[in-house]
Scaffold this active site. Sequence first.
Site, PDB file in Angstrom:
ATOM      1  N   ASP A  22       0.836  -1.212   0.000  1.00 49.56           N
ATOM      2  CA  ASP A  22       0.000   0.000   0.000  1.00 49.56           C
ATOM      3  C   ASP A  22       0.862   1.250   0.000  1.00 49.56           C
ATOM      4  OD1 ASP A  22      -2.386   1.495   2.327  1.00 49.56           O
ATOM      5  OD2 ASP A  22      -2.351   1.523   0.119  1.00 49.56           O
TER       6      ASP A  22
ATOM      7  N   LYS B 151       2.593   3.291  -6.039  1.00 49.07           N
ATOM      8  CA  LYS B 151       2.072   2.287  -6.982  1.00 49.07           C
ATOM      9  C   LYS B 151       3.147   1.746  -7.927  1.00 49.07           C
ATOM     10  CE  LYS B 151      -0.110   6.050  -9.664  1.00 49.07           C
ATOM     11  NZ  LYS B 151       0.919   6.267 -10.691  1.00 49.07           N
TER      12      LYS B 151
ATOM     13  N   ASP C 194      -3.452  -2.883  -2.190  1.00 54.31           N
ATOM     14  CA  ASP C 194      -4.489  -1.845  -2.205  1.00 54.31           C
ATOM     15  C   ASP C 194      -4.408  -1.060  -3.513  1.00 54.31           C
ATOM     16  OD1 ASP C 194      -5.260   1.186  -0.345  1.00 54.31           O
ATOM     17  OD2 ASP C 194      -6.605  -0.281  -1.242  1.00 54.31           O
ATOM     18  N   ASN C 195      -5.485  -0.376  -3.864  1.00 53.94           N
ATOM     19  CA  ASN C 195      -5.503   0.598  -4.974  1.00 53.94           C
ATOM     20  C   ASN C 195      -5.214   0.027  -6.349  1.00 53.94           C
ATOM     21  OD1 ASN C 195      -3.777   2.306  -2.515  1.00 53.94           O
ATOM     22  ND2 ASN C 195      -5.841   2.949  -3.120  1.00 53.94           N
TER      23      ASN C 195
ATOM     24  N   GLU D 199     -11.246   4.704  -0.479  1.00 53.72           N
ATOM     25  CA  GLU D 199     -11.511   5.068   0.920  1.00 53.72           C
ATOM     26  C   GLU D 199     -12.214   6.426   0.999  1.00 53.72           C
ATOM     27  OE1 GLU D 199      -8.439   4.177  -0.161  1.00 53.72           O
ATOM     28  OE2 GLU D 199      -7.023   5.796   0.133  1.00 53.72           O
TER      29      GLU D 199
HETATM   30  O1  7JD Z   1      -0.113   7.018  -2.774  1.00 55.19           O
HETATM   31  C1  7JD Z   1      -0.852   6.180  -2.217  1.00 55.19           C
HETATM   32  N1  7JD Z   1      -0.312   5.132  -1.543  1.00 55.19           N
HETATM   33  C2  7JD Z   1      -1.098   4.203  -0.934  1.00 55.19           C
HETATM   34  N2  7JD Z   1      -2.427   4.251  -0.927  1.00 55.19           N
HETATM   35  C3  7JD Z   1      -3.049   5.305  -1.569  1.00 55.19           C
HETATM   36  C4  7JD Z   1      -4.455   5.376  -1.560  1.00 55.19           C
HETATM   37  O2  7JD Z   1      -5.143   4.394  -0.892  1.00 55.19           O
HETATM   38  C5  7JD Z   1      -5.121   6.417  -2.205  1.00 55.19           C
HETATM   39  C6  7JD Z   1      -4.393   7.400  -2.887  1.00 55.19           C
HETATM   40  C7  7JD Z   1      -5.126   8.491  -3.579  1.00 55.19           C
HETATM   41  C8  7JD Z   1      -6.397   8.840  -3.133  1.00 55.19           C
HETATM   42  C9  7JD Z   1      -7.103   9.868  -3.772  1.00 55.19           C
HETATM   43  C10 7JD Z   1      -6.549  10.540  -4.848  1.00 55.19           C
HETATM   44  F1  7JD Z   1      -7.224  11.521  -5.460  1.00 55.19           F
HETATM   45  C11 7JD Z   1      -5.266  10.192  -5.292  1.00 55.19           C
HETATM   46  C12 7JD Z   1      -4.555   9.167  -4.663  1.00 55.19           C
HETATM   47  C13 7JD Z   1      -2.981   7.347  -2.900  1.00 55.19           C
HETATM   48  C14 7JD Z   1      -2.310   6.306  -2.239  1.00 55.19           C
HETATM   49 MG    MG Z   2      -3.907   2.706  -0.378  1.00 57.30          MG
END
Ligand code: 7JD
Ligand code: MG
Length: 214
Positions: A140, A143, A168-169, A198
Amino acid sequence: TAEGFHLRLLEHVRKTVKPGDASNMIATIDNYCYTVESGMNVGDVKGKILDDIVLETNPTTVLELGTFCGYSALRIARNLPENSRFFTVEFNPEHAAVAKEIIHTAGMDDKIQMLIGPSQEMIPQFKGMGVSHFDLVFVDHEKDLYKPDVILLEKEGLLKKGSVIVADNVVYPGSPDYIDYVRNNPKFKSTNYMSELEYHKDVVDAIEKSIYIG
Ligand SMILES: O=c1[nH]cnc2c(O)cc(-c3ccc(F)cc3)cc12
Ligand SMILES: [Mg+2]
């Protein structure tokens, strides 16, 4: 802006949480993210999927890549058996400092060992720390590091038949090279869990579970 989220969250936590209670800390972080501003914690919806995978795996040695504020570290640690070892890696020292205080306030210091540094430098150190392999890895962080870090984990002999990688993601922001790699690799058996970003019901995201069959 997202810049400084971790500091604003820490201020809120200091004012509101009940010390020594990991579940209260998790709920407090989620409430802040729903009502004040959202942070990049895995959150409660995908967090439940992560909880279920941890409980079904019952891992004794666990690695998290990407601590951020410690939210998922608490979710994972809360579900680990007594004699387990749990390492979480964070490269950003400011985020790590917030996570350390959040983990301490939640009373989970003795369950979570945090390492501060780049994952590519930390992963090769685990064998020397007495880790034979990881039963579960939660990916997580950045990316673009998902694929190289999973390749490095295998190269270092830190994956064993049955090791579970939870990422995740995989939809948003997405890690297409990782998904392509793991789904087309005969050494992994992957399952996708469609969910939502989230704190954003209207945005699709997903968790990918990949079991290493070696
Ligand atoms: O950079 C991230 N690392 C790990 N998890 C993430 C995650 O769960 C969400 C996001 C994220 C959320 C909203 C957005 F508009 C742009 C990026 C980034 C990371
Ligand atoms: Mg994440």
